[in-house]
Write a protein that holds these residues in place. Structure first.
Motif, short mmCIF file in Angstrom:
data_model
loop_
_atom_site.label_atom_id
_atom_site.label_comp_id
_atom_site.label_asym_id
_atom_site.label_seq_id
_atom_site.Cartn_x
_atom_site.Cartn_y
_atom_site.Cartn_z
N ALA B 113 44.02 33.85 46.46
CA ALA B 113 43.47 34.69 44.95
C ALA B 113 44.10 35.89 44.90
N VAL B 114 44.40 36.23 43.82
CA VAL B 114 45.09 37.40 43.19
C VAL B 114 44.21 38.02 42.44
N ILE B 115 43.92 39.57 42.53
CA ILE B 115 43.29 40.40 41.82
C ILE B 115 44.27 41.38 41.24
N LEU B 116 44.21 41.29 39.81
CA LEU B 116 45.17 42.07 39.04
C LEU B 116 44.37 43.04 38.17
N VAL B 117 44.49 44.21 38.05
CA VAL B 117 43.57 45.30 37.45
C VAL B 117 44.72 46.11 36.40
N GLY B 118 44.56 45.87 35.32
CA GLY B 118 45.30 46.74 34.19
C GLY B 118 46.26 45.96 33.79
N ASP B 119 47.27 46.42 32.84
CA ASP B 119 48.24 45.59 32.00
C ASP B 119 49.68 46.15 32.45
#
Lengths: 370, 370
Positions: B113-119
């Protein structure tokens, strides 16, 4: 005395590596200069230059075992003796004052719990000394003494009790444990908030990481760094060599030096040229448990030497039949180094002082007292 | 090309330290010898001797910026190119086979699982590449993409969900996080059992300690050591220098080398003579993020060089306007080293391969599958 000394240095397995013998010199004083009053600057680019100019010229950093070298050692030693006993006393006084202030302000007395398993005489002595030291500074001490054939579960139960006891702010499991116990399981059971020994891997991990703060730093390496601080030895940017990589001294000492921006190398049993690397160091921390391993030719003139080793060597003149020496061949080293810790009286007294300091810090943190 | 190269090396702030300029040599090949097929022994006392005899004599390890030095570089390079791309491919194939075997045997598919915050564009690319790599080896991938103005609590909630999700065996928080979040809090929330990045202080602590085993080792330093292993580079008893002490590469790389019985020194921004210390190393891991910092005169003839840096430098000839170079001045280094990783194509591909490997290992451990 002279012959005793010859024997001392020969007990080191390193003699084989070095092809050097400790020379006899019955006139040699333990150290040429009296300990200097604290604090004292030992920044390498400052005071030590004059210290070196005064003294080190008379001693070869790598003297051959010849009559000439013998003569060159007849001058007085010059290293500043780092007086761990005096520093530890000062720290105990500081802790004592803070314990009193805390009690006065919020009515809380820091408490240290010690768990001793089995009947090893040395362990019992250590525990007694710790309790005595607690008493002197006003820290409450608690003890559980379990028989050697206790189960691991019994030890874990004791730890669990102390983990939840609000009067206990530090928990210490006296090592070594009996061989049937899993040291890792036992140490991991100590609440991270009360791990005054700093041996929990979570504390070690935080110590290793930048921008993280361990709750506690292991006492002996913390004591080494404290000695450097109190003697105002510059650490930042200096070359440091730690000899030994144990979990309780060498490894955390290296991490601490790195946190202070030293350039650190770790020398160990698999290092093929330990003397060559050690000779590059401005600061040496020897923690390997080999009597007199570090000889004059391991030490760069002007280096600061912290000797953690406490080794018994045969001594017919002592009523006990032995005496204590460090990992560093003191009489040689104090001719080359700018400062050195003696054994005993150097790092030794600092360990308990740091334990008291960690226990106080824990109580302050738990009660949010500044 | 020649002028580009002059500019490349000058972008490094180290030029100031070294008073050296990268010389132009438009005839210089990227490397003189084709990559050797794996596995290949690079024990320092064995093959490299002949390699050195063949090639290094033509290159000065510390060439002065003169016409003579220029000429001395006109010979062909000799270092074995450590082909990270090929090794990573092999590891992905091994992981793929194990994933299939596990699915077949117990019906479990590893999940990341990968958590990506922002762009951030770069972060999005990394996450896409990781998902793609998972797909290729049969690992399930899960993703949560949160907006840049999410609260820390929202990120923690996502982590918490994955911590308890039995289909997820590895959790990865893509860094950097937006500045309003506490990175430490977020990373600490990842279950230690699923910390495939190996960044949890408990994992780092275990990595630092003897007789302890981390559940996971951070991917990039693990990839560096894996390259040394796959190219059969002897580590035990060798001098190793790690340049850089970041939590994610330099520090864990130093701990890993120490676990393999190297004698390790850590060089960093506060080190006053980095080139002198680095020149003592049999193995160099450069992880500092400074384009072309490590020059020929930093490298002992025959050393093995692992270059972790990926730096953009201006390149007018490239349609993108830049090219990627490492922390090591490759064209110089491959004349002196016995083996070196290129950039790109060295350590880079290993990071994701190690992430896949860690995720597989986690699933195996959780399901007790051997």
């Amino acid at each position: 005395m002279a012959s005793t000394f010859l024997r001392d240095c020969s007990t080191s397995s390193t003699v084989r590596l070095l092809h050097l013998q400790c020379r006899t010199n019955s006139l040699l004083p333990l150290h040429g200069l009296a300990p200097l009053s604290l604090p004292r600057t030992l920044g390498f680019s400052r005071t030590p230059i004059s210290l070196r100019a005064l003294c080190v010229a008379s001693a070869s950093p790598s003297p051959p075992p010849s009559a000439t070298a013998e003569a060159s050692l007849s001058g007085e030693g010059c290293a500043t003796v780092i007086d761990g006993k005096a520093v530890a006393k000062k720290i105990r006084e500081e802790v004592s004052a803070e314990v009193a202030r805390m009690k006065e302000a919020i009515g809380v007395v820091p408490g240290l719990a010690v768990i001793l398993v089995g009947d090893r005489t040395e362990s019992a002595t250590y525990v007694r000394n710790k309790k005595k030291a607690c008493g002197h500074v006003g820290i409450n001490s608690f003890e559980v003494h379990l028989p050697a054939d206790s189960t691991e579960e019994e030890v874990l139960n004791s730890i669990s009790g102390f983990n939840t006891d609000p009067n206990v702010h530090g928990i210490l499991v006296q090592l070594p444990l009996p061989p049937h116990m899993n040291e890792q399981n036992v140490l991991n059971a100590v609440s991270i908030e009360k791990d005054v020994d700093g041996f929990h891997p979570l504390n070690i991990g935080r110590l290793a990481m930048r921008n993280r703060e361990p709750l506690f730093v292991p006492c002996t390496p913390k004591g080494c760094i404290e000695l450097l601080h109190r003697y105002r030895v510059d650490i930042k940017g200096k070359r440091a060599v730690v000899i030994g990589r144990s979990n309780i001294v060498g490894m955390p000492a290296a991490l601490l030096l790195q946190r202070e921006d030293a350039t650190v190398s770790i020398v160990h049993s698999r290092t093929s040229n330990p003397e060559e690397i050690t000779r590059q160091a401005d600061i040496i921390i020897a923690a390997v448990g080999q009597a007199n391993m570090v000889r004059a030719n391991w030490i760069k003139p002007g280096a600061v030497v912290i000797d953690v080793g406490i080794n018994r060597v045969e001594d017919e003149e002592s009523p006990r039949g032995y005496k204590l020496v460090g990992d560093v061949c003191y009489e040689e080293a104090c001719k080359v180094a700018s400062a050195i810790t003696p054994v005993p009286g150097g790092v030794g007294p600092m360990t308990i002082a740091m334990l008291l300091s960690n226990t106080l810090a824990s109580a302050k943190r738990i009660h949010n007292f500044h």
